[in-house]
Design a protein around this motif. Structure first.
Motif, PDB file in Angstrom:
ATOM      1  N   ILE A  17       3.026   3.218   7.973  1.00 50.05           N
ATOM      2  CA  ILE A  17       2.174   4.137   7.659  1.00 50.05           C
ATOM      3  C   ILE A  17       2.548   5.416   7.845  1.00 50.05           C
ATOM      4  CG2 ILE A  17      -0.199   5.149   8.955  1.00 50.05           C
ATOM      5  CD1 ILE A  17      -1.162   2.223   8.983  1.00 50.05           C
ATOM      6  N   PHE A  70      -4.519  10.302   0.475  1.00 45.22           N
ATOM      7  CA  PHE A  70      -4.208   9.400   1.583  1.00 45.22           C
ATOM      8  C   PHE A  70      -4.213  11.171   2.864  1.00 45.22           C
ATOM      9  CE2 PHE A  70      -0.590   8.757   4.634  1.00 45.22           C
ATOM     10  CZ  PHE A  70      -1.448   7.866   5.849  1.00 45.22           C
ATOM     11  N   GLU A 130      -7.127  -2.862  -1.161  1.00 45.78           N
ATOM     12  CA  GLU A 130      -5.943  -2.515  -0.655  1.00 45.78           C
ATOM     13  C   GLU A 130      -5.820  -2.091   0.443  1.00 45.78           C
ATOM     14  OE1 GLU A 130      -2.626  -3.096  -3.765  1.00 45.78           O
ATOM     15  OE2 GLU A 130      -2.098  -4.946  -3.752  1.00 45.78           O
ATOM     16  N   TYR A 131      -5.728  -1.095   0.116  1.00 48.51           N
ATOM     17  CA  TYR A 131      -5.902   0.399   1.617  1.00 48.51           C
ATOM     18  C   TYR A 131      -7.121  -0.314   2.653  1.00 48.51           C
ATOM     19  CZ  TYR A 131      -5.560   4.561   4.130  1.00 48.51           C
ATOM     20  OH  TYR A 131      -5.870   5.187   4.927  1.00 48.51           O
ATOM     21  N   ILE A 138       0.694   4.243  -3.238  1.00 52.48           N
ATOM     22  CA  ILE A 138       0.232   5.121  -2.529  1.00 52.48           C
ATOM     23  C   ILE A 138       1.252   6.585  -2.672  1.00 52.48           C
ATOM     24  CG2 ILE A 138      -0.664   7.118  -0.452  1.00 52.48           C
ATOM     25  CD1 ILE A 138      -2.106   4.610   0.344  1.00 52.48           C
ATOM     26  N   LEU A 156      -8.641   5.107  -2.869  1.00 51.58           N
ATOM     27  CA  LEU A 156      -7.490   4.545  -2.369  1.00 51.58           C
ATOM     28  C   LEU A 156      -7.495   3.076  -2.744  1.00 51.58           C
ATOM     29  CD1 LEU A 156      -6.113   5.887   0.764  1.00 51.58           C
ATOM     30  CD2 LEU A 156      -5.224   6.604  -1.662  1.00 51.58           C
ATOM     31  N   VAL A 209       0.648  -1.385  -0.204  1.00 47.70           N
ATOM     32  CA  VAL A 209      -0.015  -0.046   0.057  1.00 47.70           C
ATOM     33  C   VAL A 209       0.699   1.393  -0.252  1.00 47.70           C
ATOM     34  CG1 VAL A 209      -1.647   1.174   0.929  1.00 47.70           C
ATOM     35  CG2 VAL A 209      -2.215  -1.088   1.282  1.00 47.70           C
TER      36      VAL A 209
END
Length: 97
Positions: free
Chosen positions: A88, A24, A63-64, A13, A60, A9
């Motif tokens: 994160i 995000f 998967e996110y 991103i 997003l 992820v």
């Protein structure tokens, strides 16, 4: 989720700064606003922000969404939990202040 899921992820991103990273960062801002609304016990504002957050999460991708939904079940003291948290936080640092 595993640390590999978090890293996947992160790569997705961070590699698309124009669109995904901005989304995000917008989610992170909404999270802060939701926390404030919760502290003020403003359930109407909290719900409004939550709906906006849901829409951004969809942008997003799956998967996110899976990572964020599953992270609550990961012990933050485990190696995977620490790796996910670290990943994160690395994304958070890419957001403009």
């Amino acid at each position: 989720p595993t640390k590999e899921d978090a890293q996947k992820v992160f790569k997705a991103i961070s590699s698309d700064k124009a669109k995904l990273l901005q989304t995000f960062c917008d989610i992170a801002k909404l999270g802060d606003e939701m926390e404030k609304a919760n502290e003020k016990r403003d359930s109407k504002k909290f719900e409004e922000l939550s709906l906006k957050e849901d829409e951004l999460v969809k942008k997003l991708g799956a998967e996110y969404a899976t990572l964020i939904d599953g992270i609550q079940n990961v012990d933050p003291q485990t190696e995977d939990g620490q790796e996910i948290s670290s990943t994160i936080q690395a994304l958070d640092k890419l957001c403009p202040q």
